[in-house]
Design a protein around this motif. Structure first.
Motif, short mmCIF file in Angstrom:
data_model
loop_
_atom_site.label_atom_id
_atom_site.label_comp_id
_atom_site.label_asym_id
_atom_site.label_seq_id
_atom_site.Cartn_x
_atom_site.Cartn_y
_atom_site.Cartn_z
N CYS A 28 0.82 -1.22 0.00
CA CYS A 28 0.00 0.00 0.00
C CYS A 28 0.85 1.27 0.00
O CYS A 28 0.65 2.18 -0.81
CB CYS A 28 -0.93 0.00 1.21
N ILE A 29 1.82 1.33 0.94
CA ILE A 29 2.58 2.57 1.09
C ILE A 29 3.56 2.79 -0.04
O ILE A 29 4.05 3.91 -0.22
CB ILE A 29 3.31 2.59 2.45
N ASP A 30 3.87 1.76 -0.83
CA ASP A 30 4.74 1.96 -2.00
C ASP A 30 4.02 2.77 -3.07
O ASP A 30 4.64 3.59 -3.76
CB ASP A 30 5.20 0.61 -2.57
N CYS A 31 2.75 2.53 -3.24
CA CYS A 31 1.99 3.22 -4.27
C CYS A 31 1.35 4.50 -3.76
O CYS A 31 1.28 5.51 -4.47
CB CYS A 31 0.91 2.30 -4.84
N HIS A 32 0.85 4.45 -2.52
CA HIS A 32 0.10 5.59 -1.98
C HIS A 32 0.95 6.44 -1.04
O HIS A 32 0.43 7.41 -0.49
CB HIS A 32 -1.13 5.08 -1.23
N GLU A 33 2.21 6.07 -0.83
CA GLU A 33 3.08 6.73 0.13
C GLU A 33 2.54 6.55 1.55
O GLU A 33 1.54 5.88 1.76
CB GLU A 33 3.27 8.21 -0.23
N SER A 34 3.21 7.13 2.50
CA SER A 34 2.82 6.90 3.89
C SER A 34 2.09 8.08 4.49
O SER A 34 0.94 7.98 4.93
CB SER A 34 4.06 6.57 4.73
N HIS A 35 2.70 9.24 4.49
CA HIS A 35 2.08 10.40 5.12
C HIS A 35 1.34 11.30 4.12
O HIS A 35 0.32 11.88 4.45
CB HIS A 35 3.13 11.23 5.87
#
Length: 656
Positions: A228-235
């Protein structure tokens, strides 16, 4: 024998115990208010999370009302809290915050501490952003993370829309047991982050986990796959379905799929999204966002059996040939499609050949023209004259004006798409009101181009029907002849100071090249443009294979570069910028030129008119000063636009 308590008796006992307990707490609170409040009148304790806690429950080291101030500090805040909250300090002690953050650093002062579900509490969903930001904003990159969250879809939902169910710091990182981001026990680690996001996005998580190739690879322990965070980033999570945010998703895919990303950006979809066309297809539109599968999987949206339906979501009822268009083709690779490769190489060779020949031609002419100007060879070109010779009819002047307007508009609206990566392309798009407006104007200019082309063909047919001779051969014809080849050789000798300038006739070889380039351009750039404009027609009615659309895109792009580059550099030089004509040759607007210049540049045509007795028929009055002022203004505007676009082409090719 022991007596068994009845259920009513048991309930009565529990109620009595609760009443006694509440009474004891109330008594403690009253004692605190009476005894401690005598001195500590500034402590407002009743509305806090500890309203029912007596002073002595925390300050266990205070045994007398007549205590010393230092007695209050004997017991640390964390140890004080640990008397009741035994698990929390132990959790913090094993977290990344161990020995760095105390209870009151996050929860606030003990006397004013509020419950976490109180919206004004430091640990409320909103309050956490400020509390965590107090420390992490000062760290390297911390400010960017906090600010990124505030502007993210989660942050906007929480802080702007007031949705307290939106994720906040502790939702993703945990409460007391906070581990480093990649720690194996951290919710944000590669191993745990999909499940963490799935706590809220359950349906998406199930689809990603059970259908997509990424989810399968994650379950297999492949650390190179995307979570998830690879595509949508984290923050800085954005809404990938809205506006420009969805267009940037291709950049995230490109982090792993570099080659495919490059070919995507080189095609129409990628360039259009780069310029802000929100309706253009990005990666997730074709490959689906959370059920991405390989082309060979029958469930995949890009499987051959599913291509028509997938492409049809944007393009309507498409043919199978249309659906076989390759959006990721590399035209410079024979492995992708050999036919497209051959066509691309031919276009590259044409562009290099034309630019190479006329580049050398222009440089040599420029230096020879400068020398000739210093020698005074062109004095007659710039001297005032009252006698003008007509070279063009009003029909020809009107047609050329239409050519100027449509060509400049085609260039200004088409070049930004070809060089979408250049900053000036975005500026031009903004001037035209966006990509969709620019595309509309480009097509309007294309219709105007087809219009003047048909107009000229009708004129030629009428002249031929009227029995006019010399249309296809002779000195008045635009057909290349043996003399043109001899003039090219003689002109290069002239450039190199090895002979006189060749005597000009009605048309020179470079003017014939300009003229025939329009016919070539209408077949090549016009035909390829129509294929891209009406792909369903050309793949269904004709029918053409899908790779023909790839070839049309290559041809249209390269021919556009050739046409604009040639006109703005070489045609402008041949007509306006060479020393003999500088700064502007108004003949195409006035339709006539001074007889002195006519005799010098086209002595063969002048001599033929004298011999045939037709020179007097071509003598016209000189243009008025008002006409010349208007001509120079609009002429300079057109030349300036063309040269500015030429500079843009070179900066895009050499810098960006």
């Amino acid at each position: 024998m022991a007596r068994q308590l009845s259920l009513p008796a048991l309930l009565c006992g529990l109620v009595l115990a609760a009443v006694l307990s509440f009474g004891a707490a109330t008594a403690d609170a009253q004692e605190r208010e009476i005894r401690c409040g005598m001195c500590h009148k500034d402590v407002q304790f009743d509305s806090t999370a500890h309203a029912d806690v007596a002073c002595k429950d925390c300050h266990t080291n205070v045994t007398s009302p007549r205590h010393k101030a230092e007695d209050l500090a004997d017991l640390s805040g964390d140890a004080m809290c640990a008397q009741c909250h035994t698990m929390a300090p132990r959790a913090v002690g094993r977290s990344v915050h161990a020995d760095q953050v105390g209870c009151m650093d996050c929860h606030g002062d003990a006397h004013s501490m509020l419950k976490n579900d109180d919206l004004t509490s430091p640990m409320s969903p909103v309050g956490q952003v400020q509390v965590c930001g107090d420390c992490h904003r000062g760290q390297e990159g911390g400010g960017d993370l906090i600010n990124a969250f505030v502007e993210s879809v989660h942050g906007r939902g929480l802080l702007r829309s007031g949705l307290t169910a939106s994720p906040t710091c502790s939702t993703c990182h945990g409460g007391h047991m906070v581990f480093p981001v990649e720690h194996e026990r951290s919710p944000t680690s590669f191993k745990n982050s999909p499940e963490m996001c799935g706590d809220c996005h359950q349906y998406i998580y199930d689809e990603w986990l059970n259908v997509s190739a990424h989810g399968a690879a994650w379950q297999a322990g492949d650390t190179s796959t995307a979570t998830c965070i690879d595509c949508h980033e984290s923050h800085s999570i954005k809404d990938p379905t809205v506006g420009l945010d969805r267009l940037h998703m291709a950049d995230e895919c490109g982090d792993c799929h570099g080659d495919l990303y490059n070919t995507y950006r080189g095609g129409f979809h990628g360039k259009a999204t780069d310029l802000g066309l929100v309706t253009s297809a990005t990666c997730s539109d074709c490959h689906t966002p959370h059920s991405t599968l390989g082309q060979d999987d029958p469930r995949s949206s890009i499987h051959p059996d599913n291509l028509q339906a997938m492409c049809g979501e944007c393009h309507g009822d498409v043919t199978m040939a249309f659906a076989s268009f390759n959006p990721h083709i590399n035209p410079n690779s024979p492995d992708d499609n050999f036919y497209v490769f051959i066509i691309a190489m031919a276009m590259h060779a044409l562009v290099i050949g034309v630019f190479g020949f006329f580049g050398i031609h222009a440089i040599l002419w420029l230096q020879r023209g400068i020398v000739g100007h210093m020698r005074g060879e062109f004095l007659g070109h710039h001297s005032p004259s009252n006698t003008y010779v007509r070279r063009f009819k009003k029909r020809d002047i009107s047609m050329h004006k239409l050519i100027i307007v449509t060509f400049l508009l085609l260039a200004a609206t088409g070049l930004p798409l070809k060089f979408a990566h250049a900053p000036w392309a975005h500026t031009l798009m903004a001037w035209f009101g966006g990509v969709e407006n620019t595309m509309f104007l480009h097509r309007v200019a294309a219709i105007g181009t087809f219009g003047y082309f048909v107009w000229h063909l009708v004129v030629l047919i009428r002249r031929l029907a009227a029995g006019e001779k010399g249309l296809f051969w002779g000195p008045n014809s635009m057909t290349p002849q043996l003399k043109d080849g001899k003039d090219i050789v003689a002109m290069f000798k002239y450039f190199l100071y090895m002979g006189p300038r060749p005597a000009g006739d009605r048309w020179t070889y470079w003017e014939k090249f300009d003229y025939l380039a329009v016919f070539w351009g209408m077949m090549i750039i016009g035909g390829s443009g129509l294929m891209l404009w009406f792909p369903n027609f050309f793949t269904e009615i004709l029918p053409l294979p899908g790779w023909a659309l790839n070839a049309a895109y290559v041809v249209h792009s390269e021919e556009a570069l050739l046409a604009t580059g040639f006109i703005f550099l070489f045609h402008f030089f041949h007509t306006h910028l060479r020393p003999e004509s500088f700064p502007l040759d108004p003949v195409v607007f006035t339709g006539s030129q001074p007889i002195e210049r006519f005799k010098d540049e086209r002595p063969l045509e002048y001599q033929r008119m004298v011999e045939e007795g037709t020179l007097e028929d071509h003598i016209v009055p000189a243009p008025t000063k008002e006409q010349m002022r208007s001509i120079h203004f609009w002429g300079f505007v057109a030349v300036a636009i063309g040269l500015a676009l030429a500079v843009g082409i070179f900066t895009a090719l050499l810098i960006y």
